[in-house]
Each structure stands twice: as C-alpha cells, then as structure tokens.
Design an enzyme around this catalytic site. Structure first.
Site, PDB file in Angstrom:
ATOM      1  N   GLY A   7       0.848  -1.193   0.000  1.00 15.59           N
ATOM      2  CA  GLY A   7       0.000   0.000   0.000  1.00 15.59           C
ATOM      3  C   GLY A   7       0.876   1.232   0.000  1.00 15.59           C
ATOM      4  N   GLY A   9      -0.013   4.485  -0.438  1.00 16.67           N
ATOM      5  CA  GLY A   9      -0.744   5.735  -0.291  1.00 16.67           C
ATOM      6  C   GLY A   9       0.060   6.677   0.606  1.00 16.67           C
ATOM      7  N   GLY A  12       1.730   4.925   3.631  1.00 15.72           N
ATOM      8  CA  GLY A  12       2.710   3.967   3.109  1.00 15.72           C
ATOM      9  C   GLY A  12       3.977   4.670   2.651  1.00 15.72           C
ATOM     10  N   ALA A 122      -1.026  11.887   7.345  1.00 19.65           N
ATOM     11  CA  ALA A 122      -0.362  12.293   6.100  1.00 19.65           C
ATOM     12  C   ALA A 122      -1.437  12.458   5.044  1.00 19.65           C
ATOM     13  CB  ALA A 122       0.634  11.221   5.682  1.00 19.65           C
ATOM     14  N   LYS A 176      -9.625   3.444  19.485  1.00 20.07           N
ATOM     15  CA  LYS A 176      -9.498   4.171  18.216  1.00 20.07           C
ATOM     16  C   LYS A 176     -10.784   4.021  17.393  1.00 20.07           C
ATOM     17  CE  LYS A 176      -6.936   6.481  15.134  1.00 20.07           C
ATOM     18  NZ  LYS A 176      -7.317   6.292  13.817  1.00 20.07           N
ATOM     19  N   ASN A 180     -13.069   7.038  15.863  1.00 19.66           N
ATOM     20  CA  ASN A 180     -13.424   7.114  14.448  1.00 19.66           C
ATOM     21  C   ASN A 180     -14.935   7.040  14.227  1.00 19.66           C
ATOM     22  OD1 ASN A 180     -10.417   5.407  13.759  1.00 19.66           O
ATOM     23  ND2 ASN A 180     -10.868   7.442  13.032  1.00 19.66           N
ATOM     24  N   ASN A 184     -15.379  10.588  12.347  1.00 23.84           N
ATOM     25  CA  ASN A 184     -15.404  10.441  10.887  1.00 23.84           C
ATOM     26  C   ASN A 184     -16.791  10.676  10.275  1.00 23.84           C
ATOM     27  OD1 ASN A 184     -12.875   9.596  11.803  1.00 23.84           O
ATOM     28  ND2 ASN A 184     -12.534   8.335  10.009  1.00 23.84           N
TER      29      ASN A 184
END
Ligand code: KPL
Length: 297
Positions: A7, A9, A12, A122, A176, A180, A184
């Site tokens: 991955g 992205g 990654g 990121a 977590k 989320n 989210n």
C-alpha cells in the site's frame, strides 16, 4: 532488515521514506503492479524526500522480514490473500489501518499477525505527500506466534517515532474505533474539519452513550464520560484535519465505514442491542457513497 510495504498511499509513502532513511532495505507493493514506486514526501520540518523504490518484486517479498500493510481496511484482506502463497511461514504481517473487522477476514492466515493503529497523519497535496502530524503508533500481537515480536516496536520506533508495544492491542483498537465512529461520520454529515465538531455536543454525547454501552458489553469497560474526554482531546489535537472519511467522500472513494461504524453495528447486533444514532450515521455515509460513481480505490 528487508521490509515490504503493502500500500503506497500517503501513510505507506511516509513509512517507506522513514524506513529507508534508517537503512532498511525496502520495497513498495502496489495494487496495479509496477516495477518501481516514486515517493515524494514532505516531512514535518518541511524537508522534501524524493526516492524511487523497487516495487512488486515477488522475490524481495518472499525474502522480506516484515510485511507492513498500510492499505485501507476494505483492501486489506483481498490483497493479503492474493500474496499469501508467496509469504514465508514465519514472516510477520503488521496491519496498520483504521477500523476493525479485518482480523476476522484473515482468520485463516498462518503467518504471525500483528495489529497496529496510528495517529500519524499524512495527506496527498497534488503529487506530494505531506506528513502533517506526528503521532503514536501502537502495535501488538494478534496470533500467539506474534507475541515474541516486541522488538519490532523498537525497530519501527527508530524509523518513525513513537511506536509502543501492547500485549493487549485490542483495547487500543476499540478506543481508536470509538474515536473514528464519532469523528469520521460526523465530519461527513456536517462537511467540516475535525475541530468544528465542538459545535455538535449533543450528538457527540449520544454517540458516546451508545459506544460506552457496546464497549462495556465487549468487556472494554469504558464509561461515556471517559470516552467523551478522549474524543474531545482528539477533536482538539486534530482540529485542522479533514478526516479520512470526509477526504474519501470528497474524492468519491470508498470509505472505511463498513470497518468503523459498520463493525460496531455488527458487534451490537450480535450482542442484541441497537445503536440508533450510529445506525443513522452509517446509513448517511452509505447513501453518500452510493451517490457517486465508484472509482478504483
Ligand atoms: O483517524 C482519523 C481519521 O481521520 O481517520 C482521525 C483520528 C479522526 C483524525 O482525523
């Protein structure tokens, strides 16, 4: 150490860059096979790293000492199952994604399996990846044969601090997941940055009450008040973030809702309880997803 990052992205690429800087022999693994992957990362100090790493080399993969999986939750198990025949029996596989449910999908994996969650952030900024927030990565064993692998936390910590080892990684994952489940979908509903969620305290209260009910049934014993404090802390420390789910909706990509609120609702069903506000948000995000043409992830 030889490490394959599955991955490439935003996260990654940050890991590839950090591990290579630490002297590790790394390769990327992309869904659409390519012999090389170009990585262009701006670190927290604004320093730019441009590298080209080898990619999708099965021989390198077979000799790797670690498979670090930075794919998003829906892509994880299909990608690993595809590679399983190439993976050495003793190669540790570390999953680093939002949400839960992949471990159930990978029940038959025979390699030592580790689970991790991270608060590093990121994002894509044109053709560049910007590492926008330092964070902590918590990792721990899922399978019994992964339990003696705590030295991996030190190794990863040297490359991209902080990394902490937990013998009981499930608690960190549930915490977590709860964060989320609130942040989210609410940022999708209100089309806002994480920090703006302070404007909807009643909704946050209701979600925390529902989450505390399920977490307790799951043996996690987290009261609504503690959860609220954790969630407001994340709202404040990530105030300027566009949540990953809102980024996905804006770019018309598949979200991780089935592994975040969807996982929560599956657990609630099996516990015989209903979580109406979480259900409503799940339906809202699924409706938004169904309104766009599905693109490759
Ligand atoms: O993990 C996150 C995400 O966006 O997926 C949070 C913690 C909400 C930070 O943005």
């Amino acid at each position: 150490m030889k490490i394959t990052v599955l991955g490439c992205g935003a996260l990654g690429q940050v890991w590839l860059t950090a591990l290579a800087r630490q002297g590790h022999d790394v390769q990327g693994w992309l869904r659409v096979p390519q012999p090389y992957c170009s990585v262009n990362v701006t670190d927290l100090q604004g320093e730019v790293s441009n590298h080209t790493f080898i990619a999708n080399d099965p021989l390198f993969l077979a000799r790797s000492d670690l498979l670090l999986v930075t794919l998003k939750a829906p892509q994880v198990s299909p990608a690993i199952k595809n590679l399983q025949s190439v993976l050495r029996a003793d190669m540790p596989v570390l999953l680093l994604h939002n949400g839960m449910g992949t471990l159930e999908e990978l029940r038959d994996l025979t390699q030592p399996l580790l689970r991790g969650i991270t608060t590093h952030a990121a994002m894509h900024d044109g053709t560049v990846i910007r590492h926008v927030a330092a964070g902590i990565t918590h990792i721990g064993p899922v399978s019994r044969d992964a339990a003696p692998l705590s030295h991996l936390a030190d190794l990863l910590h040297q490359a991209l601090p902080d990394v902490a080892w937990h013998d009981d990684i499930a608690s960190a994952c549930w915490r977590k997941l709860a964060v989320n489940c609130v942040i989210n979908p609410l940022t999708v509903e209100h089309e806002c940055l994480n920090g703006a969620l302070r404007a909807w305290p009643e909704q946050i209260d209701t979600l925390c009450d529902e989450l505390a009910l399920l977490l307790t049934r799951e043996g996690q014993h987290m009261d609504a008040e503690t959860l609220r404090a954790i969630i407001y802390d994340v709202i404040d420390t990530t105030a300027a973030n566009v949540s990953s789910m809102l980024q996905d909706i804006r770019t018309q990509r598949q979200t991780e809702i089935d592994y975040i609120t969807g996982y929560l609702l599956r657990r609630a069903r099996s516990q015989g309880i209903t979580l109406p506000e979480n259900s409503r948000l799940y339906d809202l995000v699924k409706r938004k997803e169904s309104q766009y043409e599905r693109q490759p992830i």
